[in-house]
Design an enzyme around this catalytic site. Structure first.
Site, PDB file in Angstrom:
ATOM      1  N   HIS A  85       2.603  -1.942  14.231  1.00 58.50           N
ATOM      2  CA  HIS A  85       2.712  -2.109  12.785  1.00 58.50           C
ATOM      3  C   HIS A  85       3.517  -3.363  12.493  1.00 58.50           C
ATOM      4  O   HIS A  85       4.572  -3.578  13.080  1.00 58.50           O
ATOM      5  CB  HIS A  85       3.412  -0.917  12.127  1.00 58.50           C
ATOM      6  CG  HIS A  85       3.601  -1.123  10.657  1.00 58.50           C
ATOM      7  ND1 HIS A  85       2.603  -0.880   9.741  1.00 58.50           N
ATOM      8  CD2 HIS A  85       4.650  -1.606   9.940  1.00 58.50           C
ATOM      9  CE1 HIS A  85       3.030  -1.190   8.533  1.00 58.50           C
ATOM     10  NE2 HIS A  85       4.273  -1.630   8.618  1.00 58.50           N
ATOM     11  N   ASP A  88       2.467   9.481   0.649  1.00 60.12           N
ATOM     12  CA  ASP A  88       2.911   8.094   0.786  1.00 60.12           C
ATOM     13  C   ASP A  88       2.058   7.163  -0.067  1.00 60.12           C
ATOM     14  O   ASP A  88       2.564   6.263  -0.709  1.00 60.12           O
ATOM     15  CB  ASP A  88       2.855   7.635   2.240  1.00 60.12           C
ATOM     16  CG  ASP A  88       3.125   6.147   2.324  1.00 60.12           C
ATOM     17  OD1 ASP A  88       4.254   5.746   1.995  1.00 60.12           O
ATOM     18  OD2 ASP A  88       2.205   5.385   2.656  1.00 60.12           O
ATOM     19  N   ARG A 104       5.749   2.846  -6.385  1.00 56.74           N
ATOM     20  CA  ARG A 104       6.794   1.867  -6.057  1.00 56.74           C
ATOM     21  C   ARG A 104       6.357   0.475  -6.459  1.00 56.74           C
ATOM     22  O   ARG A 104       7.154  -0.323  -6.974  1.00 56.74           O
ATOM     23  CB  ARG A 104       7.094   1.884  -4.548  1.00 56.74           C
ATOM     24  CG  ARG A 104       7.979   3.055  -4.123  1.00 56.74           C
ATOM     25  CD  ARG A 104       8.026   3.188  -2.604  1.00 56.74           C
ATOM     26  NE  ARG A 104       8.475   1.979  -1.960  1.00 56.74           N
ATOM     27  CZ  ARG A 104       8.155   1.620  -0.705  1.00 56.74           C
ATOM     28  NH1 ARG A 104       7.371   2.404   0.021  1.00 56.74           N
ATOM     29  NH2 ARG A 104       8.604   0.524  -0.191  1.00 56.74           N
ATOM     30  N   SER A 130       7.797   5.172   4.561  1.00 57.26           N
ATOM     31  CA  SER A 130       6.384   4.955   4.231  1.00 57.26           C
ATOM     32  C   SER A 130       5.588   4.581   5.482  1.00 57.26           C
ATOM     33  O   SER A 130       4.555   5.189   5.794  1.00 57.26           O
ATOM     34  CB  SER A 130       6.297   3.840   3.177  1.00 57.26           C
ATOM     35  OG  SER A 130       4.967   3.425   2.997  1.00 57.26           O
ATOM     36  N   LYS A 160       2.879   7.353   8.006  1.00 53.64           N
ATOM     37  CA  LYS A 160       1.476   7.105   8.357  1.00 53.64           C
ATOM     38  C   LYS A 160       1.306   6.925   9.861  1.00 53.64           C
ATOM     39  O   LYS A 160       0.329   7.389  10.455  1.00 53.64           O
ATOM     40  CB  LYS A 160       0.984   5.833   7.649  1.00 53.64           C
ATOM     41  CG  LYS A 160       0.627   6.055   6.189  1.00 53.64           C
ATOM     42  CD  LYS A 160       0.282   4.765   5.495  1.00 53.64           C
ATOM     43  CE  LYS A 160       1.474   3.813   5.493  1.00 53.64           C
ATOM     44  NZ  LYS A 160       1.445   2.818   4.412  1.00 53.64           N
TER      45      LYS A 160
END
Lengths: 424, 424
Positions: free
Chosen positions: B83, B161, B168, B183, B187
């Site tokens: 990520h 999320d 947000r 967040s 995931k």
């Protein structure tokens, strides 16, 4: 204008808004362009980061400009109003409005409904059978001309404030000095009075807990009013203890009638007269002592006229709760301090207040206080009577009251009711 | 449980939430009991007051528990994912997923769409005609078995999320370390990989601007992953400058194909290989050098298989913007620094990004960088080519680029691409 997101980001980061930005933000909220969830994020940022004096002034105007503004200058008499920041047992508006009207100063009084532990003037008045606070502008004008006073819901005055107030309530953003000041002053500027006296509460039962915060709130509101041509001043008054001997809805109407009949608790009378004198003075009227007007029954007559003009019927019995329970003295001695917050919460538990905006209140719910701080107490005698229409609420109410009072050997310290006076 | 208002008040006042409170708050948001405007007030309070490690962990789990969690353990091979916290020109996922798959480690990669100045992996891949990221669990399983990699939208992984991320975005509460960490990790925990490598960006083009914040974010995410049984580690990498020579959607796919063909910019190749080695190591696979797999075309074959399995057609030309404009060197000399944020905003202005969730992006919009920092430049030669399908956007884009680059007499300081490595 800037995107709402940029406005939120600016406040989040502690930057000040330009007046036009706030004006547009509120206008776009009212037009539906800006949704609740953006306003609530901004409210929390404003709560935690604060608003400076210029921003508070701009927000007040933005709220004011969301609706109409009354003008009574053609009626040819001075006008004045009072606003209390909210206290436990604070029924002063009920005797005060007719009293000041009877002294020759018109009182166009916007009032609210309560939320949380402090009651609202309209909730109290609506305990009177038939009473309505939903008055048209013409009805208000007629009453000001005929009786000199009207007590009414905000209606189309500062509608943005009503929308934001409801949002603040459910997002834990109520206890913010600039948000309170702009909310109060937008409505009070809209109602069109020449003069305004603020009763800013200090202590355990007040929204702002410290004297410094209450003083700052009073100063902010006095500046806001003065800047907009309204002769504004404030009294800082004690709200550690409940005001008077009755807290709730119908029970407070009953106590107000006692005051208007020349009796009633000393503190309620003292505060009513002090606020009346400030209103007369701020409106430029002198040579009249409201104590005389209270004593000779003129104020009571005006109150009856006002209630009657607004559809109320005082010949019907006040709907004091059908069920009652008494808290008695566990020992003899002297009554200690009574905590305004504990009593306020007990009354709320009994059903006198609401926990969501628009919720119903019980007119009958309330507490009568039989022994005030410093008074002698005999073992077993009644200290508090609790009233409700729903007796299953007694348990919770008595639990709230618990610890909020005591019987001891010495009287608690005497404190002044009126702590200070703040002028521009 | 406590009223949502009490939870908001607690955070507003800087108190820590119990794990069960956060779990219930999120569950009640998903069930519709708690409205957006309460969550957005809480988000702002959390942004300004922070969440501690226990709260961040509880929030991550609450988000995770709002949906399903995949499990690929029955497929009999190790799995890993990467990520990135978001960078300008960061197309690394495109060559990386097939490369790692070609090395024998499955890559079940949940990816997102971009918002603001950094693009999303899915926006880039969707520039390929026919490509879809909306895969069912069975399709993902099939691809992991056959090809070893799948790149897909979150779908029913951590739906809370997605809902909170959208909120947000419009309430200026994105750049919060605990909110970002929870967040991302909700995931990534849901996708079911055994190992996870985080590419945490540092610098002008990153979401968090300081190295200290990025380091703290990396540490928080490594702890969250490790605590939930996923072998997690992080690289801190430079995002002062854009990554590679292409920024946008279709242009980044083209550059990814260059990398998979054994070419491409040095920095993209370096980062792709570093992340691949970390993923293999974290997944417990050794003895394979991903550089070989990249060089021998195996990774390219896997990429073509992946695109084809997800409906994409690489035989069609990439939809690079029909209109282009060139920025040329005003003088000869050496290319100075290139500011990732300036390039990111220019590309966003060209139409490559979105300003509201769910908005459409232009696949053709992008910038090609012809001279990198430190390279010699002749007066008048092209430095940047801008692409778009809507040429009226060139003005705004060139204005964003302005000041984000320079030509001088000396090369800018050399900085390492990989700043640090963080393990649990």
């Amino acid at each position: 204008m800037a995107d709402a997101r940029e406005l939120i980001r600016d406040k989040r980061d502690g930057h000040a808004h330009a007046p036009a930005e706030l004006e547009q933000f509120i206008a776009r909220y009212m037009s539906g362009d800006v949704p609740d969830y953006q306003v609530s994020a901004w409210l929390m940022a404003a709560f935690l980061r604060g608003l400076d004096a210029d921003e508070t002034r701009a927000l007040t105007l933005a709220l004011l400009h969301s609706g109409r503004r009354f003008d009574w200058s053609d009626l040819g008499r001075p006008s004045a109003d009072k606003h209390s920041t909210g206290g436990v047992g604070d029924k002063v508006s009920l005797p005060l409005a007719p009293l000041v009207a009877a002294c020759g100063v018109m009182v166009p009084m916007v009032s609210g409904r309560g939320l949380g532990h402090t009651g609202g003037t309209l909730d109290k008045l609506e305990a009177i059978a038939g009473f309505t606070a939903e008055l048209s502008k013409d009805q208000i004008r007629q009453q000001l001309r005929d009786i000199g006073a009207a007590i009414f819901a905000a209606g189309d005055l500062a509608p943005a404030d009503r929308k934001i107030y409801a949002l603040r309530d459910v997002t834990a953003t109520t206890e913010s000095l600039p948000l309170i000041a702009s909310s109060v002053m937008s409505k009070k500027l809209a109602e069109g009075a020449d003069a305004l006296v603020l009763d800013t509460k200090v202590g355990r039962g007040a929204f702002l807990k410290t004297e410094a915060e209450s003083r700052e709130l009073a100063r902010t509101m006095v500046e806001l009013g003065t800047a907009h041509g309204v002769a504004t001043r404030a009294l800082l008054t004690d709200m550690d203890r409940p005001l008077g001997r009755a807290v709730g809805n119908a029970v407070e109407v009953a106590e107000s009638l006692d005051v208007l009949a020349g009796g009633g608790p000393d503190d309620v009378v003292e505060l009513t007269l002090a606020l009346a004198r400030e209103m007369l003075d701020a409106a430029g009227v002198d040579g009249i002592d409201p104590a005389d007007t209270l004593a000779d029954g003129t104020a009571m007559d005006r109150f009856r006229d006002l209630v009657s003009a607004q559809g109320g019927d005082l010949s019907q019995p006040l709907p004091i709760g059908a069920h009652s329970e008494t808290v008695t003295a566990p020992r003899g001695g002297v009554m200690g301090d009574v905590d305004a917050m504990a009593v306020g919460l007990a009354v709320w538990r009994l059903g006198a207040g609401r926990s969501t905006p628009g919720g119903r209140v019980q007119f009958g719910a309330g507490v009568r206080i039989h022994r005030g701080p410093g008074e002698p107490v005999a073992a077993g005698e009644p200290l508090f009577t609790l009233y409700t229409d729903t007796p299953e609420r007694f348990g919770g109410a008595i639990a709230e009251l618990d610890g909020g009072w005591s019987v001891g050997d010495h009287p608690p310290p005497v404190r002044p009711l009126i702590i200070d006076r703040i002028t521009s």
